[in-house]
Design a protein around this motif. Sequence first.
Motif, PDB file in Angstrom:
ATOM      1  N   ALA A   1     125.083  43.932  26.201  1.00 45.71           N
ATOM      2  CA  ALA A   1     126.100  43.488  25.247  1.00 45.71           C
ATOM      3  C   ALA A   1     127.497  43.854  25.751  1.00 45.71           C
TER       4      ALA A   1
ATOM      5  N   ARG B   1     130.593  49.576  18.099  1.00 40.35           N
ATOM      6  CA  ARG B   1     130.486  48.114  17.974  1.00 40.35           C
ATOM      7  C   ARG B   1     131.271  47.582  16.788  1.00 40.35           C
TER       8      ARG B   1
ATOM      9  N   LEU C   1     129.578  54.193  25.800  1.00 41.52           N
ATOM     10  CA  LEU C   1     128.289  53.488  25.745  1.00 41.52           C
ATOM     11  C   LEU C   1     127.473  53.748  26.999  1.00 41.52           C
TER      12      LEU C   1
ATOM     13  N   GLU D   1     121.137  48.612  16.832  1.00 43.73           N
ATOM     14  CA  GLU D   1     121.687  49.925  16.542  1.00 43.73           C
ATOM     15  C   GLU D   1     122.414  49.901  15.209  1.00 43.73           C
TER      16      GLU D   1
ATOM     17  N   ALA E   1     127.098  38.801  22.791  1.00 41.66           N
ATOM     18  CA  ALA E   1     127.092  40.247  22.572  1.00 41.66           C
ATOM     19  C   ALA E   1     126.567  40.598  21.191  1.00 41.66           C
TER      20      ALA E   1
ATOM     21  N   ARG F   1     122.183  47.576  24.960  1.00 38.09           N
ATOM     22  CA  ARG F   1     123.559  47.909  24.600  1.00 38.09           C
ATOM     23  C   ARG F   1     124.510  47.631  25.757  1.00 38.09           C
TER      24      ARG F   1
ATOM     25  N   TRP G   1     123.246  42.924  20.877  1.00 37.03           N
ATOM     26  CA  TRP G   1     123.488  44.279  20.356  1.00 37.03           C
ATOM     27  C   TRP G   1     123.236  44.275  18.846  1.00 37.03           C
TER      28      TRP G   1
END
Length: 460
Positions: free
Chosen positions: A229, A291, A345, A411, A404, A226, A408
Amino acid sequence: MLSVLRNRTYRHLFVAQVVALAGTGLATVALGLLAYDLAGADAGSVLGTALAIKMVAYVGIAPVVAALAHRIPRRRLLVAADLARAGVALALPFVGSVWQVYLLIFVLQAASATFTPAFQSVIPDVLPEERDYTRALSLSRLAYDTETLVSPVLAAALLALVGYRWLFWGTVIGFLASAVLVVSVVLPAAVLAARGNHAPAAGGTGARSVGARSLAGIRLFLSVPRLRALLALDLAVAAGGAMVIVNTVVYVREELGRSAGDVPLALGAYGGGSMLVALLLPRVLDRVADRTVMLPAAFAIAGLLAVLAVVTTAGGGVWRWPALLALWAGLGAAGSLILTPGGRLLRSAVPPADLPAAFAAQFSLTHVCWLLAYPLAGWLGATAGLPAATVALAVLALASAGMATRVWRTEAPVAGRGPAIVTVRPHHREARRPVHRRPLHAPSGRALVRHHHHRHPAAP
C-alpha cells in the motif's frame, strides 16, 4: 521534535543531510535553467529524460549496493558517495550539450542511490526508540524540504548577483560539507557488529549471490500488504511531484511569461507546503493511525492535479500565478502527509537486521514510480500539451490512491494515547511468515496485537 538533536551522532548526520540537500536544491534550479538554455521550450522534455535517467540509476543500483554494503563500513560508504557527487557537481557548470547532462546525471544519481538507503538504515540504529524515530522522520522530511524551499529562495537571491551556472558550486560545497560531518561521527558499533556476524533474516541471504541478495529486499518489501500500500501511495506522490519538478520552469516561463527568478519561488511554494506538514505531523501521529492521514492525502493529490488541469486550460489572467503557487503548496503538503510516516511503516514491518535491504528496496521501488511519472510529465507535456499531461497524472494518482485503500484494509489501530490494537487476519499468504514488528504509535512503549492464530504475522 528537536529533542532528538541532543543525540550528537544524529545531530551531525542530520546537519549533513541538510547541507547536502541544500546543495542538491541549488543544482535542481540550475539544471532546469540549463535545460532551458539548451532546449528552449522543449526544456520539459529534456528534464523528463534526465530525471528518467536518474530513476534508472536509482532502481538498478540501490539493490546491488545494499547487497554489497555489508562488506563496507557504512561511514566509509557514505563519505565515498558524497565525494563522488561533489566531483560530478564540479563538472556540471562546464557542460555544453544535452548528452553531457544525461551522462553526468546518471553518475550523480548512481552515487545518490548508494548514499540515501545507507543513510536511512543508519537512523533507526542511532535512535532505537519509536517516539524518537518518528521525530527524526519529520526532521528528515524537513531536510528534504530544504531542497525545495530554502534552496530555491537562496537560488533566487544568488541569481540576482551571478549566472545560474555558479549555483552548481553551492552543490559542491554541500556535498563536501556532508562528507566532513559524516566523518565526524562513529556509527553504533554494536549494531554493525550484529549485522556483520549474522545473516539477514530475509531468507538467509547472507550465503547467497549478489544477485539473490539484491532481489531479497524487494521480495521482502512486496510480501507485506502494508508496504505494498505504501508503494501505491508513493506512486500518487510521484504523480504530483513529477508535474512540479519537471514542468515548473515551463509553467513559469512559457505559460505565464514570468522571469527566471520566479522559478525558484514556485518550487519554494511546493517545499513550503511540505515543510508545514512535517512540522505539525509528529503530534498528530501520536494520536491517529498513519493511514488516517496517508490515504486521504493520496486522493487530495488527484484532486489538486484535476484543478491544475482546469487552471492550465483557462485563459490569461494575473490570478493564475497565485493559483499556481497555491496548487504547488497543496501538492507539497499532501506529499509530505504520505512520505513522512513511511519510515515508521517500514520499520514496524521488517526485522531490524533486514532494515538496510528493506530501505534499499523501498528506494528502488519508489523510484520506479518516479520513472513512470517523470516521462509522463515531460514527454507528454511536450508533445500533447500540459493539460493532457496533468489529466494523465491526475488519473494515475487517483488509481494509486484507490489501490492503496484496497490493499491496506486489514489494520484497525485505535487512535489516541493508549496502545495501538491491531487485528491481524490470517488469510493473506504473507501472514504465515514470522516477522518482528514494532509498535506504530504507542506512547507506553508497548502495542497490543490481537491474532486469530498464535503466529506473529508480517503485517496486518
